[in-house]
Design a protein around this motif. Structure first.
Motif, PDB file in Angstrom:
ATOM      1  N   ARG A   1       0.965  -1.097  -0.049  1.00  0.00           N
ATOM      2  CA  ARG A   1      -0.061   0.118  -0.172  1.00  0.00           C
ATOM      3  C   ARG A   1       0.951   1.271  -0.255  1.00  0.00           C
ATOM      4  NH1 ARG A   1      -4.737   1.736   4.399  1.00  0.00           N
ATOM      5  NH2 ARG A   1      -5.390   3.469   3.387  1.00  0.00           N
ATOM      6  N   ALA A   2       1.948   1.276   0.730  1.00  0.00           N
ATOM      7  CA  ALA A   2       2.948   2.357   0.867  1.00  0.00           C
ATOM      8  C   ALA A   2       3.457   2.709  -0.551  1.00  0.00           C
ATOM      9  CB  ALA A   2       4.014   2.077   2.061  1.00  0.00           C
ATOM     10  N   ARG A   3       3.608   1.669  -1.491  1.00  0.00           N
ATOM     11  CA  ARG A   3       4.297   1.846  -2.623  1.00  0.00           C
ATOM     12  C   ARG A   3       3.388   2.894  -3.588  1.00  0.00           C
ATOM     13  NH1 ARG A   3       6.052  -4.190  -3.419  1.00  0.00           N
ATOM     14  NH2 ARG A   3       8.075  -3.857  -2.442  1.00  0.00           N
ATOM     15  N   SER A   4       2.171   2.735  -3.397  1.00  0.00           N
ATOM     16  CA  SER A   4       1.140   3.785  -4.054  1.00  0.00           C
ATOM     17  C   SER A   4       0.565   4.907  -3.223  1.00  0.00           C
ATOM     18  CB  SER A   4      -0.380   2.714  -4.375  1.00  0.00           C
ATOM     19  OG  SER A   4      -0.804   2.267  -3.292  1.00  0.00           O
ATOM     20  N   GLY A   5       1.351   5.036  -2.106  1.00  0.00           N
ATOM     21  CA  GLY A   5       1.087   6.263  -1.170  1.00  0.00           C
ATOM     22  C   GLY A   5       1.912   7.482  -1.482  1.00  0.00           C
ATOM     23  N   PRO A   6       1.800   8.452  -0.758  1.00  0.00           N
ATOM     24  CA  PRO A   6       2.468   9.856  -0.936  1.00  0.00           C
ATOM     25  C   PRO A   6       3.745  10.033  -1.099  1.00  0.00           C
ATOM     26  CG  PRO A   6       1.544   9.743   1.247  1.00  0.00           C
ATOM     27  CD  PRO A   6       0.919   8.564   0.727  1.00  0.00           C
ATOM     28  N   PHE A   7       4.487   8.858  -0.397  1.00  0.00           N
ATOM     29  CA  PHE A   7       5.911   8.726  -0.573  1.00  0.00           C
ATOM     30  C   PHE A   7       6.596   7.910  -1.550  1.00  0.00           C
ATOM     31  CE2 PHE A   7       4.513  10.099   3.704  1.00  0.00           C
ATOM     32  CZ  PHE A   7       4.820  11.310   3.597  1.00  0.00           C
ATOM     33  N   GLY A   8       5.850   6.958  -1.965  1.00  0.00           N
ATOM     34  CA  GLY A   8       6.120   5.758  -3.048  1.00  0.00           C
ATOM     35  C   GLY A   8       6.700   4.580  -2.382  1.00  0.00           C
ATOM     36  N   THR A   9       6.890   4.599  -1.204  1.00  0.00           N
ATOM     37  CA  THR A   9       7.482   3.540  -0.160  1.00  0.00           C
ATOM     38  C   THR A   9       7.271   3.592   1.121  1.00  0.00           C
ATOM     39  OG1 THR A   9       9.731   2.582  -0.090  1.00  0.00           O
ATOM     40  CG2 THR A   9       9.756   5.069   0.249  1.00  0.00           C
ATOM     41  N   PRO A  10       7.381   2.460   2.118  1.00  0.00           N
ATOM     42  CA  PRO A  10       7.265   2.708   3.629  1.00  0.00           C
ATOM     43  C   PRO A  10       8.294   3.783   4.009  1.00  0.00           C
ATOM     44  CG  PRO A  10       7.341   0.542   2.661  1.00  0.00           C
ATOM     45  CD  PRO A  10       7.830   1.219   1.565  1.00  0.00           C
ATOM     46  N   ILE A  11       7.855   4.357   4.861  1.00  0.00           N
ATOM     47  CA  ILE A  11       8.730   5.497   5.581  1.00  0.00           C
ATOM     48  C   ILE A  11       8.947   5.050   7.327  1.00  0.00           C
ATOM     49  CG2 ILE A  11       8.305   7.292   4.045  1.00  0.00           C
ATOM     50  CD1 ILE A  11       6.417   8.560   6.426  1.00  0.00           C
ATOM     51  N   ALA A  12       9.994   5.281   7.768  1.00  0.00           N
ATOM     52  CA  ALA A  12      10.143   5.121   9.204  1.00  0.00           C
ATOM     53  C   ALA A  12       9.216   6.205   9.955  1.00  0.00           C
ATOM     54  CB  ALA A  12      11.742   5.323   9.536  1.00  0.00           C
ATOM     55  N   HIS A  13       8.942   5.705  11.345  1.00  0.00           N
ATOM     56  CA  HIS A  13       8.144   6.363  12.055  1.00  0.00           C
ATOM     57  C   HIS A  13       9.272   7.800  12.498  1.00  0.00           C
ATOM     58  CE1 HIS A  13       6.627   2.422  12.722  1.00  0.00           C
ATOM     59  NE2 HIS A  13       5.480   2.891  13.083  1.00  0.00           N
ATOM     60  N   GLY A  14       8.534   8.874  12.492  1.00  0.00           N
ATOM     61  CA  GLY A  14       9.660  10.024  13.121  1.00  0.00           C
ATOM     62  C   GLY A  14      10.045   9.582  14.527  1.00  0.00           C
ATOM     63  N   PHE A  15       9.115   8.962  15.261  1.00  0.00           N
ATOM     64  CA  PHE A  15       9.929   8.662  16.690  1.00  0.00           C
ATOM     65  C   PHE A  15      10.848   7.623  16.352  1.00  0.00           C
ATOM     66  CE2 PHE A  15       5.952  10.550  18.450  1.00  0.00           C
ATOM     67  CZ  PHE A  15       6.549  11.834  18.964  1.00  0.00           C
ATOM     68  N   LEU A  16      10.848   6.743  15.445  1.00  0.00           N
ATOM     69  CA  LEU A  16      11.798   5.827  15.373  1.00  0.00           C
ATOM     70  C   LEU A  16      13.241   6.608  15.013  1.00  0.00           C
ATOM     71  CD1 LEU A  16      13.270   3.138  14.941  1.00  0.00           C
ATOM     72  CD2 LEU A  16      12.215   2.961  12.823  1.00  0.00           C
ATOM     73  N   THR A  17      13.153   7.264  14.236  1.00  0.00           N
ATOM     74  CA  THR A  17      14.295   8.279  13.537  1.00  0.00           C
ATOM     75  C   THR A  17      14.838   9.095  14.915  1.00  0.00           C
ATOM     76  OG1 THR A  17      13.281   8.748  11.541  1.00  0.00           O
ATOM     77  CG2 THR A  17      14.960  10.219  12.271  1.00  0.00           C
ATOM     78  N   LEU A  18      14.055   9.467  15.952  1.00  0.00           N
ATOM     79  CA  LEU A  18      14.395  10.185  17.132  1.00  0.00           C
ATOM     80  C   LEU A  18      15.145   9.266  18.104  1.00  0.00           C
ATOM     81  CD1 LEU A  18      14.361  12.876  18.395  1.00  0.00           C
ATOM     82  CD2 LEU A  18      12.496  12.403  19.536  1.00  0.00           C
ATOM     83  N   SER A  19      14.503   8.037  18.088  1.00  0.00           N
ATOM     84  CA  SER A  19      15.185   6.941  19.120  1.00  0.00           C
ATOM     85  C   SER A  19      16.461   6.527  18.947  1.00  0.00           C
ATOM     86  CB  SER A  19      13.998   5.771  19.137  1.00  0.00           C
ATOM     87  OG  SER A  19      14.187   4.789  18.030  1.00  0.00           O
ATOM     88  N   LEU A  20      16.847   6.784  17.571  1.00  0.00           N
ATOM     89  CA  LEU A  20      18.334   6.308  17.140  1.00  0.00           C
ATOM     90  C   LEU A  20      19.398   7.257  17.886  1.00  0.00           C
ATOM     91  CD1 LEU A  20      17.560   5.648  13.451  1.00  0.00           C
ATOM     92  CD2 LEU A  20      17.998   3.966  15.423  1.00  0.00           C
ATOM     93  N   LEU A  21      18.991   8.438  18.597  1.00  0.00           N
ATOM     94  CA  LEU A  21      20.174   9.229  19.031  1.00  0.00           C
ATOM     95  C   LEU A  21      20.785   8.481  19.989  1.00  0.00           C
ATOM     96  CD1 LEU A  21      17.863  12.401  20.196  1.00  0.00           C
ATOM     97  CD2 LEU A  21      19.527  12.225  18.205  1.00  0.00           C
ATOM     98  N   PRO A  22      20.651   7.524  20.843  1.00  0.00           N
ATOM     99  CA  PRO A  22      21.701   7.027  21.468  1.00  0.00           C
ATOM    100  C   PRO A  22      22.632   6.315  20.622  1.00  0.00           C
ATOM    101  CG  PRO A  22      19.571   6.417  22.409  1.00  0.00           C
ATOM    102  CD  PRO A  22      19.291   7.021  21.175  1.00  0.00           C
ATOM    103  N   VAL A  23      22.225   5.629  19.418  1.00  0.00           N
ATOM    104  CA  VAL A  23      23.195   5.035  18.530  1.00  0.00           C
ATOM    105  C   VAL A  23      24.237   6.071  18.175  1.00  0.00           C
ATOM    106  CG1 VAL A  23      23.346   3.677  16.384  1.00  0.00           C
ATOM    107  CG2 VAL A  23      21.642   3.017  17.875  1.00  0.00           C
ATOM    108  N   PHE A  24      23.632   7.390  17.625  1.00  0.00           N
ATOM    109  CA  PHE A  24      24.276   8.402  16.894  1.00  0.00           C
ATOM    110  C   PHE A  24      25.248   8.755  18.062  1.00  0.00           C
ATOM    111  CE2 PHE A  24      20.225   9.216  14.235  1.00  0.00           C
ATOM    112  CZ  PHE A  24      20.796   8.186  13.290  1.00  0.00           C
ATOM    113  N   PHE A  25      25.036   8.948  19.138  1.00  0.00           N
ATOM    114  CA  PHE A  25      25.815   9.563  20.170  1.00  0.00           C
ATOM    115  C   PHE A  25      26.887   8.536  20.306  1.00  0.00           C
ATOM    116  CE2 PHE A  25      22.644  12.830  21.560  1.00  0.00           C
ATOM    117  CZ  PHE A  25      23.429  13.626  21.560  1.00  0.00           C
ATOM    118  N   ASP A  26      26.554   7.375  20.501  1.00  0.00           N
ATOM    119  CA  ASP A  26      27.702   6.272  20.816  1.00  0.00           C
ATOM    120  C   ASP A  26      28.700   5.947  19.882  1.00  0.00           C
ATOM    121  OD1 ASP A  26      28.666   4.088  22.493  1.00  0.00           O
ATOM    122  OD2 ASP A  26      27.817   2.695  21.167  1.00  0.00           O
TER     123      ASP A  26
END
Length: 151
Positions: free
Chosen positions: A50-75
């Motif tokens: 369904r996401a392939r025919s959606g507004p982004f043309g593909t599935p996207i990550a949750h915004g909060f998933l992106t934010l939750s990567l902060l510990p990995v980035f800091f590490d």
């Protein structure tokens, strides 16, 4: 990876871009596990067809998933040799400025905004964090992360 010996050495970097993290690839499996953990199963994240025919043309990550990567980035961006423990203290001014298509590679640039002494010989730091997507013109997320570190 940038190395600091002490919290005081890092504190001397207020006002500077201190480090850039390693790249992290966002996978569909990761998105699905995040959806299960948070209960956010919106189709733009988890329904690949369904996401392939959606507004982004593909599935996207949750915004909060992106934010939750902060510990990995800091590490992966820097370490403080004489610091033992760190805790997330809070966030200010979080914005999700662009979508993160599944399969994207992300990294974070970190600028130390402030560093204040706290009880226990620790340091409370405010970081301006810009999470970048490889090949994109603008960050996908910007935030001010508040972090406490202790010796």
């Amino acid at each position: 990876m940038r190395h600091f010996d002490t919290l005081q050495e890092l504190a001397a970097c207020v006002g500077q871009e201190v480090a850039t993290s390693d790249w992290v690839t966002v996978t569909q499996e990761q998105v699905n596990r995040f959806a299960d953990a948070t209960g956010d199963h919106q189709w733009i994240h988890v329904d690949v067809e369904r996401a392939r025919s959606g507004p982004f043309g593909t599935p996207i990550a949750h915004g909060f998933l992106t934010l939750s990567l902060l510990p990995v980035f800091f590490d992966t961006a820097f370490d403080i040799r004489q610091a033992g423990m760190g805790v997330n203290y809070g966030l200010n001014k979080v914005r999700f400025t662009a979508p993160v298509p599944v399969g994207s590679r992300l990294r974070a640039r970190m600028t130390l905004l402030s560093a204040e002494p706290i009880d226990g010989n620790g340091l409370q730091m405010a970081w301006a964090v810009a999470i970048e997507r490889e090949g994109a013109d603008k960050p996908v997320c910007v935030a001010e992360a508040l972090v406490r570190r202790y010796p």
